[in-house]
Design a protein around this motif. Sequence first.
Motif, PDB file in Angstrom:
ATOM      1  N   LEU A 116       0.809  -1.406  -0.136  1.00 21.74           N
ATOM      2  CA  LEU A 116      -0.121   0.002  -0.013  1.00 21.74           C
ATOM      3  C   LEU A 116       0.846   1.143  -0.037  1.00 21.74           C
ATOM      4  O   LEU A 116       0.488   2.373  -0.754  1.00 21.74           O
ATOM      5  CB  LEU A 116      -0.842  -0.167   1.264  1.00 21.74           C
ATOM      6  CG  LEU A 116      -2.075  -1.010   1.279  1.00 21.74           C
ATOM      7  CD1 LEU A 116      -2.789  -1.123   2.516  1.00 21.74           C
ATOM      8  CD2 LEU A 116      -3.106  -0.822   0.032  1.00 21.74           C
ATOM      9  N   GLU A 117       1.858   1.343   0.719  1.00 25.75           N
ATOM     10  CA  GLU A 117       2.873   2.387   0.843  1.00 25.75           C
ATOM     11  C   GLU A 117       3.376   2.671  -0.703  1.00 25.75           C
ATOM     12  O   GLU A 117       3.715   3.956  -0.966  1.00 25.75           O
ATOM     13  CB  GLU A 117       3.842   2.269   1.809  1.00 25.75           C
ATOM     14  CG  GLU A 117       3.540   2.571   3.075  1.00 25.75           C
ATOM     15  CD  GLU A 117       3.011   4.080   3.457  1.00 25.75           C
ATOM     16  OE1 GLU A 117       3.749   4.811   3.223  1.00 25.75           O
ATOM     17  OE2 GLU A 117       1.996   4.456   3.947  1.00 25.75           O
ATOM     18  N   PHE A 118       3.735   1.578  -1.470  1.00 23.66           N
ATOM     19  CA  PHE A 118       4.262   1.826  -2.496  1.00 23.66           C
ATOM     20  C   PHE A 118       3.460   2.289  -3.540  1.00 23.66           C
ATOM     21  O   PHE A 118       3.856   3.125  -4.131  1.00 23.66           O
ATOM     22  CB  PHE A 118       4.844   0.541  -3.127  1.00 23.66           C
ATOM     23  CG  PHE A 118       5.409   0.485  -4.621  1.00 23.66           C
ATOM     24  CD1 PHE A 118       6.854   0.966  -4.620  1.00 23.66           C
ATOM     25  CD2 PHE A 118       5.106   0.116  -5.557  1.00 23.66           C
ATOM     26  CE1 PHE A 118       7.542   1.022  -5.934  1.00 23.66           C
ATOM     27  CE2 PHE A 118       5.621   0.122  -6.643  1.00 23.66           C
ATOM     28  CZ  PHE A 118       6.936   0.710  -6.767  1.00 23.66           C
ATOM     29  N   ALA A 143      -5.688  -2.470  -4.450  1.00 20.09           N
ATOM     30  CA  ALA A 143      -4.836  -3.011  -3.219  1.00 20.09           C
ATOM     31  C   ALA A 143      -5.517  -2.998  -1.854  1.00 20.09           C
ATOM     32  O   ALA A 143      -5.825  -3.808  -1.044  1.00 20.09           O
ATOM     33  CB  ALA A 143      -3.446  -2.478  -3.313  1.00 20.09           C
ATOM     34  N   LEU A 144      -6.192  -1.797  -1.645  1.00 19.61           N
ATOM     35  CA  LEU A 144      -6.761  -1.432  -0.425  1.00 19.61           C
ATOM     36  C   LEU A 144      -8.033  -2.503  -0.308  1.00 19.61           C
ATOM     37  O   LEU A 144      -8.435  -3.098   0.643  1.00 19.61           O
ATOM     38  CB  LEU A 144      -7.232  -0.122  -0.248  1.00 19.61           C
ATOM     39  CG  LEU A 144      -6.420   0.741   0.068  1.00 19.61           C
ATOM     40  CD1 LEU A 144      -6.958   2.342  -0.156  1.00 19.61           C
ATOM     41  CD2 LEU A 144      -5.905   0.616   1.448  1.00 19.61           C
ATOM     42  N   ASP A 204       3.033   6.115  -2.671  1.00 18.39           N
ATOM     43  CA  ASP A 204       4.163   6.955  -3.096  1.00 18.39           C
ATOM     44  C   ASP A 204       4.169   7.443  -4.535  1.00 18.39           C
ATOM     45  O   ASP A 204       4.662   8.296  -4.887  1.00 18.39           O
ATOM     46  CB  ASP A 204       5.287   6.412  -2.501  1.00 18.39           C
ATOM     47  CG  ASP A 204       5.653   6.235  -1.121  1.00 18.39           C
ATOM     48  OD1 ASP A 204       4.817   7.016  -0.357  1.00 18.39           O
ATOM     49  OD2 ASP A 204       6.407   5.419  -0.713  1.00 18.39           O
ATOM     50  N   LYS A 205       3.815   6.152  -5.366  1.00 14.85           N
ATOM     51  CA  LYS A 205       3.945   6.202  -6.845  1.00 14.85           C
ATOM     52  C   LYS A 205       2.679   6.811  -7.461  1.00 14.85           C
ATOM     53  O   LYS A 205       2.523   7.213  -8.569  1.00 14.85           O
ATOM     54  CB  LYS A 205       3.963   4.880  -7.507  1.00 14.85           C
ATOM     55  CG  LYS A 205       5.500   4.170  -6.883  1.00 14.85           C
ATOM     56  CD  LYS A 205       6.846   5.100  -7.468  1.00 14.85           C
ATOM     57  CE  LYS A 205       7.975   4.523  -7.113  1.00 14.85           C
ATOM     58  NZ  LYS A 205       8.968   5.611  -7.459  1.00 14.85           N
ATOM     59  N   ARG A 206       1.615   6.993  -6.382  1.00 12.70           N
ATOM     60  CA  ARG A 206       0.105   7.547  -7.016  1.00 12.70           C
ATOM     61  C   ARG A 206      -0.438   6.809  -8.331  1.00 12.70           C
ATOM     62  O   ARG A 206      -0.678   7.181  -9.009  1.00 12.70           O
ATOM     63  CB  ARG A 206       0.640   8.960  -7.487  1.00 12.70           C
ATOM     64  CG  ARG A 206       0.817   9.728  -6.151  1.00 12.70           C
ATOM     65  CD  ARG A 206       0.984  11.470  -6.814  1.00 12.70           C
ATOM     66  NE  ARG A 206       1.390  12.133  -5.639  1.00 12.70           N
ATOM     67  CZ  ARG A 206       0.658  12.598  -4.655  1.00 12.70           C
ATOM     68  NH1 ARG A 206      -0.760  12.489  -4.866  1.00 12.70           N
ATOM     69  NH2 ARG A 206       1.092  13.448  -3.727  1.00 12.70           N
TER      70      ARG A 206
END
Length: 687
Positions: A146-148, A160-161, A151-153
Amino acid sequence: MADAVQYRLERMSDELDDLERRGLFTRAELAEVVRRRRDFEFRLRRRSPLRSDFLDYIAYELRLDALRDLRKRAIIRATPDTTDHDADATDNDSSKKKKKKKRNKGKAKKWKKSVSDIAGVLRVLDIYRMATVRYKGDLDLWFRYLEFCRDKRHGRMKQALAQAIRYHPKVPGLWIYAAAWEFDQNLNVAAARALMQTGLRSCPESEDMWIEYLRMELTYLNKLKARKVALGEDVKTLQKKNNDASTWKEENKELFMSLNEQDEGPKEPGSQGVALEGKEDLFWQQGLLIIQTIYHGATKALPSSLTLRKKFLEILNSVDLAHSDELKVEVMDDLKKEFSDSEDYWDWLARLQLSDSTSSSNLNRMEALSNKLNKSIQVYDEAVRRLPTSRMYSLYAKFWMGVLFADTEDSISLFHGGEFDASGFTSCILKVYQNAESSGCLTEDLACQYVSLYLRLGGLEEAPGRLEEARNLAKKLCNGPLSHAADLWNLRASIEMKSLATSTGISSFSKENLSSLFDLFNVALPKLPIHEAEELWHTAMKLFSHEKVYFEKLVKCAMLSLSSAGGNDCGASVSSAIVGWILQRDGIKQARKMYKRFLALPRPSFKFFQYCIELETNLASIGNQDSLVNARKLYDAALDLYPQERELWRNYYNMELKLGTSETANAIYWRARKVLGDSSALDIPHS
């Protein structure tokens, strides 16, 4: 498996060709990239890929993409400028800046996005997808994924969520993360609210979710308030005592223009203000209704949570919104109604008075601190009247310790700035302990704190009379209902020794003093279980180690206590310490006689056997043959009582390997196999 790997590698051909054509990587470097990717793909295609395989592949791809981006920027900077060669040398600075900006735009246009610019991100996303499919229960992996995406928008964030929440619907952190992304990044308040409400239905007992839901709604209300200010609407009903926005708008009213002034005629200022104020009141009533709904839902889901209500109140106090006083009063009333029988509530309420600034705005600092302290004292007094428990008195005393002393763990910094003199309140904390004693709530911990307070006050006030008061108090408590409190007896013994040393002025004690101290230990030690009074035993042995008569009496008392303990390992430290003192004073022969006396007691402890064996083994290792014989006897005696102790067999066998012969070592080995029934219990003996 090889076909699948080859297929995935062939799909990378367009990306590799683009990297070579643009000069980002050489052919040799691309060959190395293909080799590394092939290795990673085979690792992922095996029967049971490890979590580290996926993470290593992702880390490699991220480093590779960072290198590609770095080389791309270097090539763009090194691209020669083909425009504006005929610029005049007399141009001013502003024209040069404009031309430089224009040249940079021209370079960026020449480097259009291609497949190699997005292939790295897509590959990392694909690896994360495979990793989360393989390790669905790994929350850390899901959050990395999720963080990736965040960050990459990337547009895969929603997917994924949804997958993470589907696999982990009972994890509040995922619901909060998803709602925060919708609210902050995607700017979709409705979706964020829907996620929080769905999460609360799945995790109704999560305090964090209720708190974050309230924070989100308050943040949204603040954004609406800021929007009204930007639109030029009067928001005085949304603020408590802040007229800065209205003043600024009045001074700059020419900047605001009505959007419908052409369609409508002039209106009376009074009617327009009344209508606007009505709209604002309606707006805030709806917002307050939302907050009340959240609070009521949270208290219904968690009726016994004190921390939830405290956090709600902290959040309401931290925001500056009008019409929230009614809700604060409601929260305080609920707290008093539901938790009036909780000591933690009264302690929190009393300490809350120290942060109250409503009634101290017109007073100086000293008067304000005195008023706050008096309010806290009133709350604590009411608390001990309603709840006369040991814990309530302990919290009250802890509060006073924080007020009086700056070096305590819960020191209250308000009273230690140098302006406030708290030394005049020592009688108050003594009164707390006295009330606890009179009401029968004085526990062992409170009694030790009570006595220690006199010692501390004696050092603070440089009053030697406090030591005598502490001595008399400890004597009274030990002879009263706390006669079986080991810590209190230990404290009393230390006070008695300190008092005698202070009165005589020398560190050694006379025969009369030793006799009085022994009488004290002789009264205390038989009363207390040996596992609770170990520290007191060690103090007595250290004090009488060179007094044979008193030490022998201590040994007899210890043997009685150990026989009643019935082989408890907690008493092994006492018997081991006695043997150690005898060894230092009289030598190994007397030490052997002493440990044999202890081993003759019913079922001696395993730890004491280990101590005696270690003592004899250390002597045997330096060539003492008698110690080796005694060590074998100790091992045999210990194994008769504890035949299933593998560690004992292993140590016995290792001792024979080092100090004995091969025959004795083999004999121990086969004895152990026969008793334990396990061939792997000991190592195979050397021939």
